[in-house]
Design a protein around this motif. Structure first.
Motif, PDB file in Angstrom:
ATOM      1  N   ASN A 624       0.828  -1.195   0.000  1.00  0.00           N
ATOM      2  CA  ASN A 624       0.000   0.000   0.000  1.00  0.00           C
ATOM      3  C   ASN A 624       0.857   1.238   0.000  1.00  0.00           C
ATOM      4  N   ARG A 625       1.904   1.177   0.812  1.00  0.00           N
ATOM      5  CA  ARG A 625       2.721   2.368   0.901  1.00  0.00           C
ATOM      6  C   ARG A 625       3.366   2.655  -0.420  1.00  0.00           C
ATOM      7  N   ILE A 627       2.212   1.846  -3.228  1.00  0.00           N
ATOM      8  CA  ILE A 627       1.184   2.317  -4.138  1.00  0.00           C
ATOM      9  C   ILE A 627       0.974   3.803  -3.931  1.00  0.00           C
ATOM     10  N   LEU A 628       1.033   4.222  -2.688  1.00  0.00           N
ATOM     11  CA  LEU A 628       0.873   5.641  -2.418  1.00  0.00           C
ATOM     12  C   LEU A 628       1.927   6.442  -3.142  1.00  0.00           C
ATOM     13  N   ARG A 630       3.603   5.636  -5.696  1.00  0.00           N
ATOM     14  CA  ARG A 630       3.434   5.593  -7.136  1.00  0.00           C
ATOM     15  C   ARG A 630       2.274   6.446  -7.584  1.00  0.00           C
ATOM     16  N   ARG A 631       1.258   6.457  -6.756  1.00  0.00           N
ATOM     17  CA  ARG A 631       0.108   7.249  -7.139  1.00  0.00           C
ATOM     18  C   ARG A 631       0.491   8.719  -7.166  1.00  0.00           C
TER      19      ARG A 631
ATOM     20  N   ILE B  59      -5.309   5.704  -1.390  1.00  0.00           N
ATOM     21  CA  ILE B  59      -4.052   5.385  -2.057  1.00  0.00           C
ATOM     22  C   ILE B  59      -4.167   4.158  -2.943  1.00  0.00           C
ATOM     23  N   ASP B 143      -0.132   0.219 -12.653  1.00  0.00           N
ATOM     24  CA  ASP B 143       1.299   0.484 -12.679  1.00  0.00           C
ATOM     25  C   ASP B 143       2.144  -0.680 -13.136  1.00  0.00           C
TER      26      ASP B 143
END
Lengths: 807, 154
Positions: A624-625, A627-628, A630-631, B59, B143
């Motif tokens: 998740n982190r 992903i954050l 990357r987002r 997120i 991604d």
């Protein structure tokens, strides 16, 4: 070359050993030869005497072997075993078909044969003390430290079930069957009574599936099987220890009373619970100690080792199964790895692995040696029946136990799995050591020793060699590590994100109830005490930094190994060459390129290593982190296509920093930080400088500025400003740019502070309510939070248009 | 909060939801307390902002789509029934072959309905087809390495 080394070392060893006897005999003679030398090093207070005239000339060449004998021989043995290991891996095919433990035992057998023919005694390595105090602890530590905790704790019921009940079943079953065999007069075993049989049975039911695990890992069987065998191998030692001590105690007694059985059960609980408690205690103490070691980084690994060894010895003191010290390792690992530096972390891991490998190698090696050199008593009937019963009872046991526990599991074990589990029950060194340490008053000790050796060699060789083709033949379910279609990967990822999102939406109830509870306790109590700088759990930066560093180090270790994207390999290789050139200044764009390549590959690589957790479980939070991050990157890229890439990093994440806050929580601290940053554009520099400070770490190996800049803005809410300030010049330029840009300019002018996003927002609402700025902060922020939380892609353009309009 | 939640949810409602979705009693009460904790406005419905306030969902690359899945066509608020109805898709599949023919409509967590839900995740414009652009959007969102994805699609 390997064999040459082996034979040369062998020769050396043999030379030393007989030479040892000579030296001992000639020592009195030697002492007369060199009496004059004595005063020099024996008594320091005696006046230095010149050599007696009648003694002769000063010896030019002296050899004092006894002094160095023990460490010398130990080193030679270790070297010999290690050379053997090198030799095996020269031909890769050998280790595929024959597990390493077999080969080591074989080499040990050869060496033992040589030694026996020379009438030499092998070193007493497998004596009780040496084995249990020196050889076993590294293996235990290794098992505990590298245990995959997540699958383990999810299967803990199954593991304990198999370990405890399975071992009991095996021991009692084998013991009773052997006792019935002993009743037959024809075998000549009448003198072995029930207690002794049970004792022997408890020894040989200790499963030590090292070879099986290696094979399973190679083939890639499904992780359920792997973790069950792994855990079973670890925990059945606790049961074995209790049974062993109980039965040895009872073997002396003529009759067995029911109270003794009851006491045995009580003792088992003492062992189990006590071991776990000790493990936890020492783990916490170790974690607490590492909280204060940031000034003495060099000795950080020492704490880990000393504490775990101490725990082990204390457990041995109380005769508690020291195997449960793996609990210590598990607890320690979690907190220690957050407290120590990256280098210490790597050091610990490597040293644990090295020590464990040495121990294992030596154990198997000496198994082979001692097989030849001990006294054996061979009784065909007993040994064959032992083998038979061991096999039968294990198979039966697995079958019955699985039937009972399958309904409680989400993933059932089918018959193939069960066969794999049963067949993978190899016996190992612990069994042998226990047999060796049988008290001598048992009259058939040699028989037991022989039988245990026989069963070990049988299982390791026959089962170990054959398990691989059998597993492949019956096609046990594998992990899906080898899904190499892109389509599958894409959709798997989509589904994972989906499930993850929905679980978060539901607040992760039901299954994870206990995990949640523990997590809360962990956050509230444990982490505060045991961690040095306890950032909140949603501190993305430190985790990402650690992961990135670790992956970067791994990536550089295997230059061509894991990279799957061909173009990236080439450019990465170039980057590597560049990186190896010392003291070269990196251009900003090169750094950016390096980071892009690293991060793209890292994301992929980590996906692969999560194979054990992906299929049935959630991806854990580290993903998740990431992903954050990357987002943020993608948002940044999509919003500012033309301008400098660093520019939005200051603006956008700041507005999204609420993402890292728990709902409704800790707004005050965030606001406090922002408040501090109000007041003049010079604060922009200070703010960004502070951002850089908190992110830049002296041990950042990738030396890339970009990721740190990106992350800093998230960390801003709870950074501990204890790292040295290095504000590199490109960053300051960016900040200046931001000042001049359309964004910054409008929002900075005539506002209380330089922070763009909130100001812009208040500018939106300023039309309605001018006093909003001076209002109570949390209430003023909350609607803002909502707006920010709205689709950031939509929000920003409206804010942007609102900005100039509002000023 | 827990006690307050359970009094606001009546027994017969729980029964109805149970029949419709198949959740157990305790699950329904737990989810109801979660629902109320998300519902900042305390009006018994959730809006998109309420969902977006969950940090992990924000997120998540598919966060928006997941949120959209809760809101049927054109609506902006979802009540507890709708909430549960969407969540029911995620229950484990039960092998109830025996009453497959007897029930009129398939339960919400049947395999087909799950697939339908997943399909709707991809299909943003709800035209019951996944266009190439929609698939591309999904790829970008999750991604996957850009080069590989483009290579795959061309």
């Amino acid at each position: 070359a390997g064999t040459k080394c082996v034979t040369s070392v062998l020769v050396l060893l043999l030379f030393c050993n007989p030479g040892n006897c000579e030296i001992q005999e000639s020592k009195p003679a030697a002492s007369t030869v060199v009496p004059g030398v004595k005063p020099y090093h024996n008594e320091a207070n005696e006046p230095q005497a010149f050599p007696d005239p009648e003694q002769g000339s000063l010896p030019v060449f002296t050899m004092d072997y006894p002094r160095i004998q023990v460490p010398f021989e130990f080193t030679l043995w270790v070297l010999l075993a290690s050379f053997a290991k090198i030799g095996f891996h020269i031909y890769h095919k050998i280790t595929i078909w024959i597990p390493e433990s077999c080969l080591l035992i074989a080499i040990g057998l050869i060496v033992g044969a040589i030694m026996h023919s020379v009438k030499e005694e092998p070193p007493a390595v497998l004596s009780s003390n040496v084995f249990f105090l020196y050889m076993l602890p590294p293996i235990v530590l290794d098992n505990g430290y590298f245990m995959p905790t997540r699958p383990f704790f999810e299967n803990i019921g199954t593991v304990l079930w198999y370990a405890v009940v399975g071992t009991l079943w095996n021991s009692i079953g084998i013991g009773i069957s052997l006792f019935t065999i002993c009743q037959f007069e024809v075998f000549g075993l009448q003198d072995i009574n029930l207690q002794e049989n049970l004792m022997f049975a408890s020894i040989i039911s200790a499963v030590d599936p090292v070879a099986a695990l290696n094979v399973f890992e190679d083939i890639g069987v499904n992780e359920q099987m792997y973790i069950v065998i792994f855990g079973e191998g670890l925990f059945n030692d606790a049961v074995t220890v209790v049974l062993y001590s109980m039965f040895t105690f009872m073997a002396d007694m003529p009759t067995v009373e029911s109270s003794d059985v009851f006491l045995g059960v009580a003792r088992f609980f003492v062992v189990g619970v006590g071991g776990v408690l000790f493990g936890l205690l020492f783990g916490f103490v170790a974690a607490f100690t590492t909280r204060f070691t940031h000034n003495v980084r060099q000795i950080e690994p020492l704490f880990v080792f000393m504490y775990s060894y101490l725990a082990y010895l204390v457990a041995e003191l109380f005769a508690i199964s020291s195997i449960l010290i793996i609990v210590c390792a598990i607890t320690m690992k979690y907190y220690v790895e957050e407290n120590v530096s990256q280098r210490s972390c790597t050091t610990i891991r490597h040293v644990v692995k090295v020590l464990a490998t040495i121990s294992e190698t030596l154990i198997f090696f000496f198994l082979g040696v001692i097989t030849i050199t001990t006294e054996h008593e061979w009784n065909w009937a007993y040994i064959l029946f032992t083998l038979l019963f061991a096999f039968i009872w294990r198979g039966l046991g697995i079958l019955v136990l699985t039937q009972i526990i399958n309904p409680f599991r989400t993933i059932h074990f089918n018959f193939k799995d069960q066969f794999g589990l049963a067949y993978g029950g190899l016996r190992g060194a612990i069994c042998f050591a226990l047999a060796f340490t049988l008290p001598d008053n048992i009259n058939r000790k040699n028989l037991f020793v022989t039988a245990s050796i026989a069963i070990i060699i049988f299982t390791v060789f026959i089962q170990g060699i054959s398990i691989r083709p059998i597993v492949e033949y019956i096609n046990i379910r594998r992990t899906n590590k080898d899904m190499n279609t892109i389509n599958v990967e894409i959709h798997t990822r989509v589904m994972e994100h989906l499930i993850c999102g929905v679980e978060d939406l539901c607040g992760q109830w039901s299954h994870y109830y206990w995990k949640d509870k523990f997590k809360k306790f962990n956050d509230r109590v444990l982490r505060r005490i045991l961690l040095r700088d306890n950032r909140a759990q949603s501190s993305i930066v430190s985790l990402y930094k650690k992961l990135e560093l670790q992956n970067a180090i791994d990536l550089l270790d295997t230059p061509m190994g894991d990279l799957s994207a061909a173009p990236s390999i080439i450019s990465l290789h170039d980057e590597k060459k560049e990186a190896s050139r010392p003291k070269k200044k990196f251009l900003a764009k090169d750094v950016r390129k390096m980071h892009d390549i690293l991060s793209k590959n890292m994301y992929k690589i980590r996906q692969k290593t999560l194979a054990y957790t992906n299929k049935y479980n959630l991806p854990d939070e580290s993903q998740n982190r990431e992903i954050l991050i990357r987002r943020h990157a993608s948002i940044r890229r999509s919003l500012r296509p033309g301008s400098c890439r660093e520019l939005p990093s200051q603006n956008i994440p700041r507005s999204q920093k609420y993402f890292s806050l728990q709902p409704g929580g800790d707004l005050e601290s965030a606001f406090v930080l922002r408040r501090r940053s109000h007041g003049g554009s010079s604060d922009v520099d200070r703010l960004s400088a502070r951002l850089q400070m908190s992110g830049v770490s002296p041990r950042s190996s990738s030396r890339s500025l970009i990721p740190l800049k990106r992350l800093n803005t998230i960390e801003e809410t709870r950074s501990t400003q204890n790292q040295p300030a290095t504000s590199p010049s490109p960053v300051v330029d960016v900040v200046d740019e931001m000042d001049l840009g359309a964004f910054g300019g409008s929002s900075l002018r005539g506002r209380k502070g330089p922070v763009p996003a909130p100001r812009r927002h208040s500018s939106n609402r300023v039309k309605d309510d001018e006093e909003e700025d001076g209002r109570v902060p949390p209430r003023g922020w909350t609607p803002e939070e909502d707006d920010n939380r709205g689709n950031p892609l939509l929000r920003f353009p409206s804010q942007r248009s609102g900005g100039p309009g509002g000023s | 909060m827990g006690s307050r939640a359970s009094t606001l949810l009546r027994e017969e409602e729980i029964e109805e939801i149970k029949k419709e979705t198949g959740f157990s009693h305790s699950q329904i009460t737990r989810l109801y307390s979660r629902f109320t904790s998300l519902d900042k406005g305390e009006n018994g419905t959730l809006s998109r902002e309420d969902f977006q306030r969950i940090p992990e969902l924000a997120i998540n690359p598919l966060g928006d789509r997941i949120i959209n899945a809760f809101f049927p066509e054109g609506e902006d608020q979802v009540n507890f029934r709708g909430f549960m109805r969407t969540l029911a898709h995620f229950r484990p599949i039960e092998d109830n072959e025996k009453n497959k023919n007897s029930s009129a409509s398939e339960p919400l967590n049947s395999r087909t309905n799950k697939l339908l839900f997943a399909f709707r995740l991809y299909d943003l414009d709800r035209d019951d087809k996944i266009s190439r652009d929609e698939l591309l959007q999904v790829l970008e969102k999750v991604d996957v390495e850009q080069k590989m994805s483009i290579r795959f699609l061309h």
